[in-house]
Design a protein around this motif. Structure first.
Motif, PDB file in Angstrom:
ATOM      1  N   CYS A  80       0.857  -1.187   0.000  1.00 40.15           N
ATOM      2  CA  CYS A  80       0.000   0.000   0.000  1.00 40.15           C
ATOM      3  C   CYS A  80       0.893   1.237   0.000  1.00 40.15           C
ATOM      4  O   CYS A  80       1.785   1.374   0.843  1.00 40.15           O
ATOM      5  CB  CYS A  80      -0.918  -0.022   1.231  1.00 40.15           C
ATOM      6  SG  CYS A  80      -2.045   1.381   1.287  1.00 40.15           S
ATOM      7  N   VAL A  81       0.676   2.132  -0.945  1.00 44.19           N
ATOM      8  CA  VAL A  81       1.499   3.344  -1.064  1.00 44.19           C
ATOM      9  C   VAL A  81       0.597   4.564  -1.146  1.00 44.19           C
ATOM     10  O   VAL A  81      -0.378   4.566  -1.900  1.00 44.19           O
ATOM     11  CB  VAL A  81       2.394   3.279  -2.323  1.00 44.19           C
ATOM     12  CG1 VAL A  81       3.203   4.567  -2.453  1.00 44.19           C
ATOM     13  CG2 VAL A  81       3.315   2.083  -2.257  1.00 44.19           C
ATOM     14  N   ASN A  82       0.919   5.580  -0.366  1.00 41.94           N
ATOM     15  CA  ASN A  82       0.172   6.834  -0.418  1.00 41.94           C
ATOM     16  C   ASN A  82       0.778   7.714  -1.503  1.00 41.94           C
ATOM     17  O   ASN A  82       1.940   8.142  -1.401  1.00 41.94           O
ATOM     18  CB  ASN A  82       0.243   7.527   0.952  1.00 41.94           C
ATOM     19  CG  ASN A  82      -0.641   8.775   0.998  1.00 41.94           C
ATOM     20  OD1 ASN A  82      -1.306   9.095   0.024  1.00 41.94           O
ATOM     21  ND2 ASN A  82      -0.620   9.467   2.119  1.00 41.94           N
ATOM     22  N   LYS A  83       0.014   8.000  -2.542  1.00 41.47           N
ATOM     23  CA  LYS A  83       0.522   8.802  -3.653  1.00 41.47           C
ATOM     24  C   LYS A  83       0.251  10.302  -3.480  1.00 41.47           C
ATOM     25  O   LYS A  83       0.613  11.091  -4.339  1.00 41.47           O
ATOM     26  CB  LYS A  83      -0.111   8.332  -4.967  1.00 41.47           C
ATOM     27  CG  LYS A  83       0.218   6.891  -5.329  1.00 41.47           C
ATOM     28  CD  LYS A  83      -0.129   6.592  -6.791  1.00 41.47           C
ATOM     29  CE  LYS A  83      -1.616   6.774  -7.039  1.00 41.47           C
ATOM     30  NZ  LYS A  83      -1.963   6.499  -8.445  1.00 41.47           N
ATOM     31  N   VAL A  84      -0.405  10.685  -2.378  1.00 45.95           N
ATOM     32  CA  VAL A  84      -0.744  12.098  -2.141  1.00 45.95           C
ATOM     33  C   VAL A  84       0.383  12.761  -1.350  1.00 45.95           C
ATOM     34  O   VAL A  84       0.767  12.305  -0.274  1.00 45.95           O
ATOM     35  CB  VAL A  84      -2.077  12.231  -1.387  1.00 45.95           C
ATOM     36  CG1 VAL A  84      -2.395  13.700  -1.121  1.00 45.95           C
ATOM     37  CG2 VAL A  84      -3.196  11.567  -2.174  1.00 45.95           C
ATOM     38  N   HIS A  85       0.920  13.873  -1.881  1.00 46.65           N
ATOM     39  CA  HIS A  85       2.001  14.609  -1.219  1.00 46.65           C
ATOM     40  C   HIS A  85       1.474  15.231   0.077  1.00 46.65           C
ATOM     41  O   HIS A  85       0.398  15.846   0.080  1.00 46.65           O
ATOM     42  CB  HIS A  85       2.545  15.711  -2.142  1.00 46.65           C
ATOM     43  CG  HIS A  85       3.851  16.274  -1.691  1.00 46.65           C
ATOM     44  ND1 HIS A  85       3.942  17.214  -0.682  1.00 46.65           N
ATOM     45  CD2 HIS A  85       5.118  16.013  -2.118  1.00 46.65           C
ATOM     46  CE1 HIS A  85       5.211  17.528  -0.498  1.00 46.65           C
ATOM     47  NE2 HIS A  85       5.946  16.815  -1.352  1.00 46.65           N
TER      48      HIS A  85
ATOM     49  N   LYS B 171      -1.136  16.991  -3.646  1.00 47.36           N
ATOM     50  CA  LYS B 171      -1.336  16.565  -5.027  1.00 47.36           C
ATOM     51  C   LYS B 171      -1.010  15.077  -5.161  1.00 47.36           C
ATOM     52  O   LYS B 171      -0.084  14.581  -4.519  1.00 47.36           O
ATOM     53  CB  LYS B 171      -0.453  17.376  -5.969  1.00 47.36           C
ATOM     54  CG  LYS B 171      -0.858  18.843  -6.077  1.00 47.36           C
ATOM     55  CD  LYS B 171       0.024  19.578  -7.079  1.00 47.36           C
ATOM     56  CE  LYS B 171      -0.411  21.036  -7.229  1.00 47.36           C
ATOM     57  NZ  LYS B 171       0.443  21.763  -8.218  1.00 47.36           N
ATOM     58  N   SER B 172      -1.769  14.410  -6.006  1.00 48.60           N
ATOM     59  CA  SER B 172      -1.540  12.988  -6.223  1.00 48.60           C
ATOM     60  C   SER B 172      -0.438  12.786  -7.249  1.00 48.60           C
ATOM     61  O   SER B 172      -0.427  13.432  -8.302  1.00 48.60           O
ATOM     62  CB  SER B 172      -2.826  12.312  -6.705  1.00 48.60           C
ATOM     63  OG  SER B 172      -2.593  10.950  -6.994  1.00 48.60           O
ATOM     64  N   HIS B 173       0.494  11.922  -6.928  1.00 52.29           N
ATOM     65  CA  HIS B 173       1.611  11.639  -7.829  1.00 52.29           C
ATOM     66  C   HIS B 173       1.214  10.539  -8.808  1.00 52.29           C
ATOM     67  O   HIS B 173       0.909   9.424  -8.403  1.00 52.29           O
ATOM     68  CB  HIS B 173       2.832  11.195  -7.011  1.00 52.29           C
ATOM     69  CG  HIS B 173       4.005  10.831  -7.870  1.00 52.29           C
ATOM     70  ND1 HIS B 173       4.598  11.722  -8.737  1.00 52.29           N
ATOM     71  CD2 HIS B 173       4.690   9.654  -8.011  1.00 52.29           C
ATOM     72  CE1 HIS B 173       5.602  11.132  -9.364  1.00 52.29           C
ATOM     73  NE2 HIS B 173       5.668   9.865  -8.943  1.00 52.29           N
ATOM     74  N   HIS B 174       1.204  10.898 -10.075  1.00 52.14           N
ATOM     75  CA  HIS B 174       0.820   9.929 -11.108  1.00 52.14           C
ATOM     76  C   HIS B 174       2.078   9.252 -11.653  1.00 52.14           C
ATOM     77  O   HIS B 174       2.992   9.924 -12.124  1.00 52.14           O
ATOM     78  CB  HIS B 174       0.072  10.620 -12.239  1.00 52.14           C
ATOM     79  CG  HIS B 174      -0.295   9.687 -13.359  1.00 52.14           C
ATOM     80  ND1 HIS B 174      -1.201   8.663 -13.211  1.00 52.14           N
ATOM     81  CD2 HIS B 174       0.149   9.623 -14.647  1.00 52.14           C
ATOM     82  CE1 HIS B 174      -1.313   8.005 -14.350  1.00 52.14           C
ATOM     83  NE2 HIS B 174      -0.497   8.574 -15.227  1.00 52.14           N
ATOM     84  N   VAL B 175       2.123   7.931 -11.564  1.00 55.97           N
ATOM     85  CA  VAL B 175       3.282   7.176 -12.046  1.00 55.97           C
ATOM     86  C   VAL B 175       2.953   6.586 -13.413  1.00 55.97           C
ATOM     87  O   VAL B 175       2.023   5.794 -13.540  1.00 55.97           O
ATOM     88  CB  VAL B 175       3.649   6.043 -11.065  1.00 55.97           C
ATOM     89  CG1 VAL B 175       4.887   5.288 -11.566  1.00 55.97           C
ATOM     90  CG2 VAL B 175       3.891   6.602  -9.673  1.00 55.97           C
TER      91      VAL B 175
ATOM     92  N   SER C 125       2.985   2.348 -14.255  1.00 59.89           N
ATOM     93  CA  SER C 125       3.344   1.873 -12.910  1.00 59.89           C
ATOM     94  C   SER C 125       3.465   0.345 -12.855  1.00 59.89           C
ATOM     95  O   SER C 125       4.273  -0.183 -12.100  1.00 59.89           O
ATOM     96  CB  SER C 125       2.305   2.362 -11.890  1.00 59.89           C
ATOM     97  OG  SER C 125       1.009   1.885 -12.220  1.00 59.89           O
TER      98      SER C 125
END
Length: 282
Positions: free
Chosen positions: A2-7, A12-16, A19
């Motif tokens: 589980c990874v939190n992509k929100v800074h 802001k959500s980090h879009h990979v 992925s």
């Protein structure tokens, strides 16, 4: 994982990008670092002539076994509409189309292979699965039938009737053989069922495996009349079993008496020995 992509500060959500490729590449890298065997995936490990390992993009999505699996799923779902497939996928229930395809269809096909069959014969046969075949939208469809319990009120009967009237499956759900044109070629022009319904053996239940439930009836396992010879042999067998039980009980009782006598003798010997020892050390 589980990874939190929100800074935490900018929110802001980090879009990979790609992925999945990045994750599979990371898995191969971990396997190399840990000395583990390499698994298949979107990335694979290739070793060059110098023994150096390289992580490269694989042809995993186009793997032949993967294609065969998809073909098997397509064959299994052939004739079932997308709405029913979505319902199965997201709710976990079995669709009526699945019941028709996997339970009713194969039996109905075998039934049609016999000669001199009529629409009335077909209706009677399908009634055993609590299904009727009707004309609908220019073709034919299978429709679920209501099941009434003896203690149903009039209101409950209406509810069950309304439920069943909304459950349909297209003719092709059972297979290409059950299209209207092919059925009429075999049975003649479509004729509605006229005979009275009987209690079926099977019925559709979305919560059962393959969507089929069974009704057990009193005459499903009729008692067969035994021949005089069979009755005589059964009497001899029962008598031998009875005698064996009596012999076993007698042997068990005799053994119990023997064990009791041995215990009494041992206790007597012990008391005698204790008496002698007490006199000696007095």
């Amino acid at each position: 994982m589980c990874v939190n992509k929100v800074h935490p500060q900018t929110l802001k959500s980090h879009h990979v990008e790609f992925s999945h490729n990045a994750l599979h590449k990371a898995c191969r890298k971990i396997e190399i670092d840990q000395g583990w065997s390499n698994q298949s995936g979107l990335m694979e490990v290739l070793t060059d002539v110098n023994g150096k390992e390289h992580i490269v993009k694989s042809d995993y999505r186009n793997d032949r076994n993967d294609r065969n699996d998809r073909n098997d799923r397509n064959d299994r779902n052939k004739g079932i509409n997308q709405k029913a497939l979505d319902t199965e996928k997201y709710s976990g229930v079995v669709s009526f189309e699945r019941y028709i395809k996997e339970t009713v269809g194969p039996k109905f096909k075998d039934f049609l292979e016999s000669k001199n069959k009529s629409w009335e014969d077909a209706h009677v046969f399908l009634n055993d699965f609590n299904v009727k075949i009707i004309e609908r939208s220019g073709g034919i469809s299978f429709q679920d039938l209501p099941l009434y319990k003896n203690d149903f009120t009039d209101a409950q009967r209406e509810v069950e009737k309304d439920r069943a009237s909304k459950i349909f499956a297209g003719g092709k759900s059972a297979g290409d053989f059950s299209k209207k044109s092919r059925l009429e070629k075999k049975l003649g022009n479509y004729v509605e069922m006229t005979t009275k319904r009987k209690l079926p053996h099977f019925f559709y239940d979305e919560n059962k495996e393959k969507g089929v439930a069974q009704i057990k009836r009193e005459n499903d396992n009729p008692v067969q009349k035994k021949s005089p010879c069979e009755l005589k042999l059964r009497a001899i067998f029962n008598d031998e079993v009875k005698q064996s039980k009596i012999a076993f009980s007698e042997k068990k009782a005799s053994k119990k008496i023997q064990i009791t006598d041995v215990k009494k003798a041992e206790e007597l010997d012990l008391k005698t020995e204790l008496k002698i020892l007490s006199v000696r050390f007095r």
